[in-house]
Motif scaffolding. Structure first.
Motif, mmCIF file in Angstrom:
data_model
loop_
_atom_site.group_PDB
_atom_site.id
_atom_site.type_symbol
_atom_site.label_atom_id
_atom_site.label_comp_id
_atom_site.label_asym_id
_atom_site.label_seq_id
_atom_site.Cartn_x
_atom_site.Cartn_y
_atom_site.Cartn_z
ATOM 1 N N SER A 1 -17.304 -36.447 -51.825
ATOM 2 C CA SER A 1 -18.004 -35.440 -51.047
ATOM 3 C C SER A 1 -18.313 -34.235 -51.924
ATOM 4 C CB SER A 1 -17.136 -35.003 -49.861
ATOM 5 O OG SER A 1 -17.717 -33.896 -49.204
ATOM 6 N N ASN A 2 -19.503 -33.654 -51.709
ATOM 7 C CA ASN A 2 -19.835 -32.346 -52.272
ATOM 8 C C ASN A 2 -19.790 -31.291 -51.178
ATOM 9 O OD1 ASN A 2 -21.928 -34.085 -54.340
ATOM 10 N ND2 ASN A 2 -20.687 -32.451 -55.223
ATOM 11 N N ALA A 3 -19.075 -31.600 -50.113
ATOM 12 C CA ALA A 3 -19.098 -30.761 -48.919
ATOM 13 C C ALA A 3 -18.171 -29.567 -49.021
ATOM 14 C CB ALA A 3 -18.737 -31.588 -47.683
ATOM 15 N N GLY A 4 -17.563 -29.375 -50.181
ATOM 16 C CA GLY A 4 -16.588 -28.297 -50.307
ATOM 17 C C GLY A 4 -17.150 -27.057 -50.974
ATOM 18 N N LYS A 5 -16.696 -25.929 -50.493
ATOM 19 C CA LYS A 5 -16.922 -24.651 -51.153
ATOM 20 C C LYS A 5 -15.601 -23.913 -51.125
ATOM 21 C CE LYS A 5 -19.857 -20.549 -51.257
ATOM 22 N NZ LYS A 5 -21.015 -19.834 -50.656
ATOM 23 N N ALA A 6 -15.180 -23.378 -52.272
ATOM 24 C CA ALA A 6 -13.858 -22.766 -52.356
ATOM 25 C C ALA A 6 -13.951 -21.407 -53.020
ATOM 26 C CB ALA A 6 -12.894 -23.666 -53.117
ATOM 27 N N ARG A 7 -12.919 -20.619 -52.752
ATOM 28 C CA ARG A 7 -12.792 -19.307 -53.364
ATOM 29 C C ARG A 7 -11.402 -19.181 -53.940
ATOM 30 N NH1 ARG A 7 -8.977 -16.604 -51.716
ATOM 31 N NH2 ARG A 7 -9.645 -16.138 -49.590
ATOM 32 N N MET A 8 -11.306 -18.776 -55.203
ATOM 33 C CA MET A 8 -10.026 -18.569 -55.861
ATOM 34 C C MET A 8 -9.958 -17.130 -56.366
ATOM 35 S SD MET A 8 -11.140 -21.845 -56.379
ATOM 36 C CE MET A 8 -10.541 -23.541 -56.373
ATOM 37 N N LYS A 9 -8.837 -16.497 -56.131
ATOM 38 C CA LYS A 9 -8.621 -15.162 -56.681
ATOM 39 C C LYS A 9 -7.136 -15.019 -56.997
ATOM 40 C CE LYS A 9 -8.286 -12.970 -52.104
ATOM 41 N NZ LYS A 9 -8.817 -11.903 -51.226
ATOM 42 N N GLY A 10 -6.833 -14.242 -58.024
ATOM 43 C CA GLY A 10 -5.436 -14.100 -58.392
ATOM 44 C C GLY A 10 -5.266 -13.295 -59.656
ATOM 45 N N PHE A 11 -4.061 -13.385 -60.208
ATOM 46 C CA PHE A 11 -3.776 -12.678 -61.449
ATOM 47 C C PHE A 11 -2.778 -13.464 -62.276
ATOM 48 C CE2 PHE A 11 -0.446 -11.065 -58.620
ATOM 49 C CZ PHE A 11 0.687 -11.170 -59.413
ATOM 50 N N GLU A 12 -2.683 -13.093 -63.565
ATOM 51 C CA GLU A 12 -1.757 -13.729 -64.495
ATOM 52 C C GLU A 12 -1.161 -12.673 -65.418
ATOM 53 O OE1 GLU A 12 -4.680 -17.608 -64.446
ATOM 54 O OE2 GLU A 12 -4.837 -16.045 -65.982
ATOM 55 N N LEU A 13 0.118 -12.785 -65.649
ATOM 56 C CA LEU A 13 0.822 -11.866 -66.540
ATOM 57 C C LEU A 13 1.613 -12.684 -67.547
ATOM 58 C CD1 LEU A 13 1.961 -9.055 -67.388
ATOM 59 C CD2 LEU A 13 3.768 -9.442 -65.683
ATOM 60 N N GLU A 14 1.477 -12.342 -68.814
ATOM 61 C CA GLU A 14 2.274 -12.953 -69.872
ATOM 62 C C GLU A 14 2.839 -11.847 -70.749
ATOM 63 O OE1 GLU A 14 0.590 -17.057 -71.280
ATOM 64 O OE2 GLU A 14 -1.099 -15.680 -71.078
ATOM 65 N N THR A 15 4.086 -12.027 -71.170
ATOM 66 C CA THR A 15 4.692 -11.018 -72.028
ATOM 67 C C THR A 15 5.697 -11.649 -72.971
ATOM 68 O OG1 THR A 15 5.841 -8.883 -72.056
ATOM 69 C CG2 THR A 15 6.559 -10.479 -70.410
ATOM 70 N N ARG A 16 5.871 -11.004 -74.094
ATOM 71 C CA ARG A 16 6.877 -11.400 -75.078
ATOM 72 C C ARG A 16 7.417 -10.111 -75.690
ATOM 73 N NH1 ARG A 16 3.807 -14.143 -77.633
ATOM 74 N NH2 ARG A 16 3.240 -12.731 -79.345
ATOM 75 N N PHE B 1 12.615 -11.902 -75.300
ATOM 76 C CA PHE B 1 12.334 -12.325 -73.935
ATOM 77 C C PHE B 1 10.879 -12.775 -73.852
ATOM 78 C CE2 PHE B 1 10.365 -11.303 -69.837
ATOM 79 C CZ PHE B 1 11.141 -12.085 -68.982
ATOM 80 N N THR B 2 10.653 -13.920 -73.220
ATOM 81 C CA THR B 2 9.303 -14.424 -72.984
ATOM 82 C C THR B 2 9.156 -14.725 -71.507
ATOM 83 O OG1 THR B 2 9.271 -15.429 -75.191
ATOM 84 C CG2 THR B 2 7.603 -16.166 -73.626
ATOM 85 N N GLY B 3 8.079 -14.239 -70.900
ATOM 86 C CA GLY B 3 7.904 -14.454 -69.477
ATOM 87 C C GLY B 3 6.446 -14.616 -69.093
ATOM 88 N N SER B 4 6.224 -15.242 -67.951
ATOM 89 C CA SER B 4 4.877 -15.403 -67.405
ATOM 90 C C SER B 4 4.961 -15.403 -65.887
ATOM 91 C CB SER B 4 4.230 -16.705 -67.886
ATOM 92 O OG SER B 4 4.900 -17.835 -67.358
ATOM 93 N N LEU B 5 3.879 -14.994 -65.252
ATOM 94 C CA LEU B 5 3.795 -14.981 -63.793
ATOM 95 C C LEU B 5 2.355 -15.206 -63.396
ATOM 96 C CD1 LEU B 5 5.213 -14.493 -61.046
ATOM 97 C CD2 LEU B 5 4.565 -12.066 -61.287
ATOM 98 N N GLY B 6 2.132 -16.163 -62.521
ATOM 99 C CA GLY B 6 0.793 -16.442 -62.027
ATOM 100 C C GLY B 6 0.758 -16.439 -60.518
#
Length: 777
Positions: free
Chosen positions: A585-600, A613-618
């Motif tokens: 099917s091509n019957a889909g329409k979607a919306r994605m929104k968010g954020f990502e954090l990476e640190t070392r 310390f190494t960390g990530s958050l999505g």
């Protein structure tokens, strides 16, 4: 069809092959281990040229070979534990086929004729098929994960992002190295590598041989075979030319994967034979043994790079790859052939890319052209032998792809701190298909060793061709208040071509003009699907702070995803027969929104040791805003009852690493945790298959001798032995609108296909402890 995800064990094709070029990173000396760094800054090639990670206006994670080896990463699916908003996993009943999702875009069902929305690149060679894309990690310069559409530089199928596996070049000193691993479930891996310059060192040669093996995590209680085992041989040879202003590498590889077919775990008792649910999730009962599970794969590539002037570089990347695999897929995971699918896959691809790179004080850019020709032949049967008198639907699908693209990307330094990047790609796709589907009664096709007894006329006998054209733009602005920080905003568009469903049933096409005849044009419209596009908006901040003791990267994104290709396999009625059908099917329409954090961050640094310390958050809010399906021949929007699959709302990781001097060498201690919130396996929620939130804990201790001559490491993965589902099958009846499973008055679930009911799951690896030693001369 969901079976295709299981069908190819081209596993470790590029896996054991590529990684075989040298010593594992944690066994090398410090010069090699930091080959991807420049004065402490990580260097990446996300824009097809070498740049510091902080300077690139893209959400990108880069893990060096040293980092991956120090954590005991076995293959690229391990990246999903540390990179936010990314899912990488072996696809159901295979060690080798990759299901990849980035920011909610991907494809769980990697069947012939479809291409996943995450591009996998092996030294800049695009792997057209997800078979052989679960690359094992041995020696690697780095792996880059580019999040968000990368259509300008990486092509039409990178609507979600791209994963780049970058290997090392041979140096001008002779080397012999070996690596050995032994661990849980009789894991026994060995890699031996040798390389040497010839004469002055302009010509260099290298070769590797690998043996990768492991016993099963469980047992097939019907056949006595191991379940979830690994049995691979691989070899690779490389010749490189390192001349003044010219580099060339020709490489060839061969892989033989004899791993047994991976059987699923039934989540419900058998409806007819009343077989109970097994206690061990890695055990199975499937009895299908033909065809024998086997993968043979090989490939060759030629990379050439010349620099006629300081400001101009030319590149040529030529590649050919081929794989053949056979696989028995037992959907019902029972001795009876209630829903069994034997399959054959044959894929090959040829690609050619030419690039010209320009560099000056104020302008850096690239223009290029790309061509790909690919063939994907799939043959499979859907056997329902418990339904008298025994019925099989045989499909032969031959899908060919030809694509041509021209692209350009330029970055202009408007000022010393302000930069503008503009790019675009024009893509021409041609997709052709031959699809044959026939029914057999009392057996199946002679392709799979049965006595053919045709039942009725062919349900699909189709030849067709389609063409698609698309221009995808990109624009980014970034401002660098300091040399070690970057603020950016970008708009990027991604595109994935359309095609034909290789599992489609032509007899179910709609007679659009009501003339009583289903023409080839009407069948073509029924079997075809349109391209999908993604418009992505992103803002971000990156910085190396406090004299590069702290790295931080923060990105926020918004994506409009239209004409979503939603392939699936369902129980259906074809010509009055209950059977298995592909549905797209091509019957889909979607919306994605968010954020990502990476640190070392280096929390502690003394003359004798460093604590990091190494960390990530999505976070991602992914939802369908439209999802049209036909219910009783009435188009109905069911978006409120559908989920974006393989996309947990929250994902992340945290780890502590301590490195200290010891006896002239270095001792590294590491411990970490990764987590994912609830994950939906399919668009329709399922309380049996969907995986609740979970965490995984790992640890390692590695000693490197002075000058990296030898090393010894102990690694623990999934230390709490968490059982978590990664994929599965569902052929149970459900409400067409809500997807809620149908039950009888007694509360029993109702099978949609077959008599036993199919709710089968596959699981991630259990707890594994292993020891790895390396030696280098």
């Amino acid at each position: 069809m969901r079976a295709h995800a299981l069908l190819s064990r081209t596993s470790l094709l590029a896996s054991a092959i590529i990684s075989l070029t040298a010593m594992p990173a944690f066994a090398q000396d410090s010069a090699d281990a930091t080959a991807s760094e420049d004065d402490g800054a990580i260097v990446v090639t996300a824009r097809r040229r070498e740049e510091n990670l902080v300077d690139v206006p893209i959400a990108i994670s880069a893990l060096s070979g040293e980092q991956l080896a120090a954590k005991g990463a076995m293959d690229i699916t391990a990246l999903a534990e540390t990179v936010p908003n990314v899912t990488l996993e072996a696809s159901r009943a295979t060690n080798s086929t990759l299901s990849a999702f980035i920011r909610g875009v991907g494809q769980q069902d990697p069947v012939s004729g479809f291409e996943q929305g995450v591009g996998i690149y092996l030294d800049d060679v695009y792997l057209n098929r997800p078979q052989a894309a679960v690359l094992d990690i041995y020696d690697v310069q780095r792996i880059e994960v580019l999040r968000g559409p990368q259509g300008t530089l990486y092509g039409r199928n990178t609507v979600g992002g791209a994963v780049k596996y970058v290997t090392k070049r041979l140096d001008d000193v002779a080397h012999v190295s070996a690596r050995a691993t032994y661990g849980s479930y009789d894991q026994a891996d060995g890699v031996i590598t040798a390389s040497a310059p010839i004469g002055s060192g302009v010509l260099r040669v290298g070769g590797s041989l690998a043996r990768l093996s492991r016993g099963g995590f469980g047992t097939n209680l019907t056949t006595g075979q191991e379940n979830y085992n690994k049995d691979v041989w691989a070899a690779r040879g490389t010749v490189e030319v390192h001349a003044t202003d010219f580099f060339a590498r020709i490489s060839g590889d061969y892989t033989k994967d004899n791993s047994l077919a991976r059987g699923g775990h039934r989540l419900i008792p058998a409806q007819q034979s009343v077989a109970p649910v097994l206690a061990d999730v890695y055990d199975t009962r499937g009895a299908l043994l033909t065809p024998k599970q086997e993968v043979k794969a090989w490939g060759t590539s030629l990379f050439m790079e010349g620099e006629p002037t300081d400001w101009l570089t030319f590149r040529s990347i030529t590649s050919y790859r081929k794989d053949d695999s056979t696989s028995p897929i037992d959907f019902d995971a029972l001795p009876s052939a209630d829903l069994d699918v034997p399959g054959i896959y044959k894929n090959d691809q040829f690609s050619q890319e030419v690039q010209a790179l320009f560099s000056s004080d104020r302008i850096n850019g690239l223009v290029g052209i790309y061509y790909l020709h690919a063939n994907a032949l799939t043959q499979f049967e859907s056997r329902l032998y418990t339904t008298a008198p025994g019925f099989a639907a045989y499909t032969n699908a031959d899908i060919k792809t030809d694509t041509f693209a021209a692209f350009a990307d330029f970055t202009v330094d408007v000022t010393d701190k302000l930069k503008l990047s503009i790019g675009g790609r024009y893509t021409y796709d041609q997709r052709s298909a031959y699809i044959l589907r026939q029914n057999y009664i009392g057996g199946g096709s002679k392709v799979f060793g049965s006595t053919e007894v045709l039942f009725g006329a062919a349900q699909t006998d189709f030849r067709g061709q389609s063409e698609f054209r698309k221009f995808t733009p990109k624009i980014a602005v970034n401002y660098q208040p300091t040399p070690d920080s970057n603020i950016y905003a970008s708009f990027t568009q991604g595109f994935k071509g359309g095609g034909f469903d290789p599992r489609g049933v032509g007899i179910n096409a709609v007679d659009l003009n009501n003339d009583g005849v289903k023409s080839q044009a009407e069948i073509s419209q029924f079997l075809s699907f349109r391209p999908e596009t993604v418009d992505s908006y992103e803002v971000g901040y990156k910085a190396d702070l406090f004299d590069r003791r702290v790295y931080v990267a923060l990105a926020a994104f918004y994506m409009d995803y239209t004409d979503v290709q939603i392939p699936g396999s369902v129980a259906c009625n074809a010509g009055g027969v209950a059977t298995f059908c592909g549905v797209v099917s091509n019957a889909g329409k979607a919306r994605m929104k968010g954020f990502e954090l990476e640190t070392r961050a280096k929390l502690l640094q003394t003359d004798t040791g460093t604590l990091t310390f190494t960390g990530s958050l999505g976070y991602i809010d992914a939802k369908y805003t439209r999802y049209i399906t036909n219910i009783a021949n009435v188009p109905t929007d069911v978006a409120a009852f559908r989920k974006v699959q393989n996309t947990p709302t929250w994902s992340g990781s945290a780890s502590l690493d301590y490195a200290m001097d010891l006896a002239g060498g270095t001792l590294n201690l590491s411990g970490g945790m990764s987590f994912k919130s609830k994950t939906y396996q399919f668009e329709v929620p399922n309380p049996y298959l969907d995986q609740p939130a979970y965490q995984l804990f790992d640890a390692s201790i590695v000693y490197r001798a002075p000058e990296g001559r030898w090393s010894l490491g102990v690694f623990g993965k999934n230390l709490t032995d968490k059982k978590y589902k990664t994929s599965g099958y569902n052929f149970m009846a459900g409400n067409a609108t809500t997807g809620a499973l149908t039950t009888t008055t007694s509360g029993a679930l109702v099978p949609a296909l077959g008599k036993e009911g199919v709710l089968t799951a596959f699981y991630g690896n259990p707890r594994q402890i292993f020891v790895t030693g390396t030696i280098s001369f």
